[in-house]
Scaffold this active site. Structure first.
Site, short mmCIF file in Angstrom:
data_model
loop_
_atom_site.label_atom_id
_atom_site.label_comp_id
_atom_site.label_asym_id
_atom_site.label_seq_id
_atom_site.Cartn_x
_atom_site.Cartn_y
_atom_site.Cartn_z
N GLY A 76 40.40 38.36 38.95
CA GLY A 76 40.02 39.76 39.08
C GLY A 76 39.15 40.12 37.89
O GLY A 76 38.75 39.25 37.12
N TYR A 149 42.39 32.80 31.72
CA TYR A 149 41.51 32.54 32.88
C TYR A 149 40.42 31.54 32.48
O TYR A 149 40.13 30.59 33.20
CB TYR A 149 40.92 33.88 33.34
N ASN A 178 29.37 36.80 36.17
CA ASN A 178 29.44 38.14 36.79
C ASN A 178 28.64 38.28 38.08
O ASN A 178 27.51 38.79 38.08
CB ASN A 178 28.95 39.22 35.81
N LYS A 192 35.63 44.12 39.55
CA LYS A 192 34.96 43.84 38.29
C LYS A 192 34.04 45.01 37.93
O LYS A 192 33.84 45.92 38.74
CB LYS A 192 34.20 42.52 38.41
N GLN A 218 29.13 46.74 24.63
CA GLN A 218 29.29 45.35 25.05
C GLN A 218 28.23 45.01 26.10
O GLN A 218 27.90 45.84 26.94
CB GLN A 218 30.72 45.08 25.56
P1 NAD Z 1 37.87 36.52 45.10
O1 NAD Z 1 39.13 36.91 44.43
O2 NAD Z 1 37.20 37.51 45.98
O3 NAD Z 1 38.07 35.16 45.91
C1 NAD Z 1 39.03 34.21 45.59
C2 NAD Z 1 39.85 33.96 46.84
O4 NAD Z 1 40.81 32.92 46.56
C3 NAD Z 1 40.66 35.19 47.27
O5 NAD Z 1 40.31 35.59 48.59
C4 NAD Z 1 42.10 34.72 47.19
O6 NAD Z 1 42.94 35.24 48.22
C5 NAD Z 1 41.94 33.21 47.32
N1 NAD Z 1 43.11 32.52 46.80
C6 NAD Z 1 43.75 32.74 45.62
N2 NAD Z 1 44.82 31.95 45.51
C7 NAD Z 1 44.87 31.21 46.65
C8 NAD Z 1 45.79 30.24 47.14
N3 NAD Z 1 46.86 29.87 46.44
N4 NAD Z 1 45.55 29.69 48.35
C9 NAD Z 1 44.48 30.09 49.10
N5 NAD Z 1 43.58 31.01 48.67
C10 NAD Z 1 43.78 31.57 47.47
O7 NAD Z 1 36.87 36.07 43.93
P2 NAD Z 1 35.33 35.71 43.96
O8 NAD Z 1 34.65 36.72 43.13
O9 NAD Z 1 34.86 35.46 45.34
O10 NAD Z 1 35.33 34.35 43.14
C11 NAD Z 1 35.27 33.08 43.75
C12 NAD Z 1 35.36 32.01 42.67
O11 NAD Z 1 34.31 32.18 41.73
C13 NAD Z 1 36.66 32.05 41.87
O12 NAD Z 1 37.05 30.74 41.58
C14 NAD Z 1 36.28 32.76 40.61
O13 NAD Z 1 37.11 32.41 39.53
C15 NAD Z 1 34.85 32.27 40.42
N6 NAD Z 1 34.04 33.20 39.61
C16 NAD Z 1 33.72 34.44 40.10
C17 NAD Z 1 32.97 35.29 39.32
C18 NAD Z 1 32.57 36.65 39.81
O14 NAD Z 1 31.88 37.36 39.07
N7 NAD Z 1 32.92 37.07 41.01
C19 NAD Z 1 32.54 34.91 38.04
C20 NAD Z 1 32.91 33.65 37.57
C21 NAD Z 1 33.64 32.80 38.37
#
Ligand code: NAD
Length: 325
Positions: A76, A149, A178, A192, A218
């Site tokens: 998150g 994280y 981001n 976010k 920031q």
């Molecule tokens: P999001 O939270 O919308 O998507 C992640 C999904 O993973 C969610 O739908 C959640 O239900 C699913 N999930 C979590 N635990 C699970 C489990 N045990 N089994 C099955 N599904 C599970 O986040 P996002 O923004 O789409 O991010 C996707 C990826 O990119 C993540 O790994 C995140 O860490 C990485 N990331 C995102 C950002 C960003 O700015 N959005 C930045 C850096 C990294």
């Protein structure tokens, strides 16, 4: 026809990635704990399942897959990651997803896997000066992320690299900076900064005030999700493994970003800075490596991406307000 599995397909980036793969002619299986809350569920097959459970993982990771995209994570925005309250969940849940999926990919002999790491793995000591953060890929060590994280992402990057070295799997790793855009979480506590700021501005009437966490000095950069997905696909098609940054180099202070959103809204709104979780003082993508290896880098302006995102979030806010009347 190529077959792909998208883990985390019910999430923000996963949902957009499924659409992109479908457009390219892939057959796509999605897996997630939940459906996409905004109806962005376009996989050919969508399995509701928990990737912490090895039984589910062995069901969804089948031998006929050409590629796996592992985006599932317990994540998150700052309100979720930096309070400390969710640390054990973040580390345990996300690490288990990565351990399980990767091992099953090895067992089933799948050749290629993508892993979504994060800029949160970069050391805090290089991100203390809001005007001069350093996030080049080679600056990751000595490791000192400012959140659990980030530590989990770093551990998992290393895990993927070992499977590449020891088992010959073609591992691709991107460090997202981001990512924002339509069909992303915009309320509820996991949103976010870009979505939260767009929501606050959309909810605030003319002449009102929005609260912005921290002193507003920031700095960050933000990348529209379409360009993120473009970067993922380009990395997958290349012979480069990464880790590589996928982010924008257009750095802005949070207060200036809030002002940009207010300007887009056309309203007169004042900013009030309040105490809140903020993360590092400065962060910006460094796109030297991606330019060199993929001969491409994101190019959309922040203003353009923000206009697209604000439009979608203000529609969501209007619909919610109408439903509550
Ligand atoms: P999001 O939270 O919308 O998507 C992640 C999904 O993973 C969610 O739908 C959640 O239900 C699913 N999930 C979590 N635990 C699970 C489990 N045990 N089994 C099955 N599904 C599970 O986040 P996002 O923004 O789409 O991010 C996707 C990826 O990119 C993540 O790994 C995140 O860490 C990485 N990331 C995102 C950002 C960003 O700015 N959005 C930045 C850096 C990294």
């Amino acid at each position: 026809m190529k077959k792909a599995l998208v883990c985390g397909a019910g999430g923000f980036i996963g949902g957009h990635l499924v659409n992109r793969l479908k457009k390219e002619g892939y057959w796509v299986r999605g897996v997630d704990l939940k459906d996409n809350e905004y109806g962005n569920n376009n996989a050919d097959e969508f399995i509701i399942g928990d990737l912490r459970d090895v039984k589910i993982v062995s069901e969804v990771v089948t031998q006929d897959l050409d590629e796996v995209y592992q985006l599932a994570a317990d994540m998150g925005g700052a309100g979720f990651v930096f309070t400390g309250d969710n640390d054990s969940d973040i580390m345990h849940n996300s690490a288990l997803c990565n351990l399980n999926v990767l091992e099953e990919v090895r067992i089933k002999g799948i050749k290629k896997i993508f892993y979504s790491s994060s800029a949160c793995m970069y050391p805090e000591y290089n991100q203390m000066d809001p005007d001069n953060p350093k996030c080049s890929e080679d600056s990751a060590y000595p490791a000192a992320p400012d959140s659990e994280y980030g530590w989990e992402k770093l551990f998992s990057e290393r895990l993927y690299l070992t499977y590449g070295r020891n088992h010959g799997i073609d591992v691709k790793i991107a460090r997202f900076h981001n990512i924002f855009g339509p069909l992303g979480t915009w309320d509820g506590g996991r949103e976010k900064a870009p979505a939260a700021l767009c929501r606050k501005v959309a909810e605030t009437p003319e002449g009102g005030i929005i609260e912005v966490w921290g002193d507003g000095k920031q700095t960050r950069s933000f990348l529209l999700v379409d360009e993120c997905v473009e970067g993922i696909r380009r990395l997958m098609e290349s012979d480069f493994h990464g880790p590589v940054n996928i982010g924008s180099e257009e750095m802005i202070s949070i207060n200036d970003f809030a002002k940009m959103i207010i300007d887009i809204s056309g309203k007169e709104i004042t900013i009030r800075n309040i105490k809140g979780p903020t993360g590092v003082a400065g962060r910006n993508s460094d796109n030297k490596l991606i330019r060199e290896k993929l001969e491409w880098a994101p190019s959309m302006s922040l203003r353009e991406g923000t206009e697209i995102t604000y439009k979608w979030i203000s529609e969501q806010v209007r619909e919610k307000q109408a439903a509550n009347v």
